[in-house]
Design a protein around this motif. Sequence first.
Motif, mmCIF file in Angstrom:
data_model
loop_
_atom_site.group_PDB
_atom_site.id
_atom_site.type_symbol
_atom_site.label_atom_id
_atom_site.label_comp_id
_atom_site.label_asym_id
_atom_site.label_seq_id
_atom_site.Cartn_x
_atom_site.Cartn_y
_atom_site.Cartn_z
ATOM 1 N N MET A 1 -3.231 -7.822 -6.328
ATOM 2 C CA MET A 1 -3.509 -9.120 -6.901
ATOM 3 C C MET A 1 -2.702 -10.170 -6.134
ATOM 4 N N PRO A 2 -3.285 -10.896 -5.212
ATOM 5 C CA PRO A 2 -2.527 -11.886 -4.450
ATOM 6 C C PRO A 2 -2.219 -13.102 -5.323
ATOM 7 N N PRO A 6 2.978 -20.260 -7.609
ATOM 8 C CA PRO A 6 4.252 -19.607 -7.940
ATOM 9 C C PRO A 6 4.090 -18.849 -9.267
ATOM 10 N N LEU A 7 4.600 -17.650 -9.329
ATOM 11 C CA LEU A 7 4.327 -16.793 -10.484
ATOM 12 C C LEU A 7 4.774 -17.402 -11.803
ATOM 13 N N ALA A 12 -2.392 -16.103 -14.781
ATOM 14 C CA ALA A 12 -2.828 -14.717 -14.541
ATOM 15 C C ALA A 12 -1.620 -13.783 -14.495
ATOM 16 N N PHE A 13 -0.524 -14.205 -13.878
ATOM 17 C CA PHE A 13 0.668 -13.362 -13.870
ATOM 18 C C PHE A 13 1.253 -13.259 -15.272
ATOM 19 N N VAL A 61 11.785 -5.943 -4.900
ATOM 20 C CA VAL A 61 12.320 -7.300 -4.875
ATOM 21 C C VAL A 61 11.832 -8.013 -6.130
ATOM 22 N N PHE A 62 12.703 -8.821 -6.727
ATOM 23 C CA PHE A 62 12.272 -9.609 -7.873
ATOM 24 C C PHE A 62 11.157 -10.560 -7.444
ATOM 25 N N ILE A 63 10.115 -10.612 -8.260
ATOM 26 C CA ILE A 63 9.014 -11.535 -8.030
ATOM 27 C C ILE A 63 8.963 -12.601 -9.117
ATOM 28 N N TYR A 64 9.772 -12.411 -10.158
ATOM 29 C CA TYR A 64 9.792 -13.349 -11.276
ATOM 30 C C TYR A 64 11.160 -13.285 -11.934
ATOM 31 N N GLY A 65 11.657 -14.434 -12.312
ATOM 32 C CA GLY A 65 12.869 -14.538 -13.119
ATOM 33 C C GLY A 65 12.803 -15.861 -13.850
#
Length: 155
Positions: A1-2, A6-7, A12-13, A61-65
């Motif tokens: 899912m590209p 920004p998440l 969708a994220f 790797v963190f993709i969201y915080g």
Amino acid sequence: MPWMTPLHRDPAFYQLLSDSYTRLLGVPLVPQPMSAADAAEWLYEHAPFAVLAHNTDPDPVFIYGNKAAQRRFEYSWDEITRLPSRLSAEAPNREERQQFLARVERLGYEAGYKGVRVTQSGRRFMIEEATLWQLLDEQGKLHGQAVVIPRTRDL
């Protein structure tokens, strides 16, 4: 899912976070019904608990915080989303963290976790009652893992 947006702004994220959480735990991620866009904003900007997610890379790797996580770990969005998640724990605690992640991989989620973590400046703190879960979409594809950290305390 590209992910193009920004998440932290991507409904969708948010749906992936929320739907996978609710499917595995049987409770909603946000405290009240709202649109995906509003819920994504609330979770990022206003949630009183930390939420982090990492990808499926061999060294995730963190993709969201969310903002609560950024404040606690002392990283900006750009910094935290480049950080290998293992670096959120000190070297002596990484094996325990890895065993925890492996249990989540097998079971789908685990609640009630506590462990020592470290901020960017090196301050140690305890996370308590954390819930980690698999980020699985509706087709069962794994996108990573996420955690809700409702409580922390300084050490």
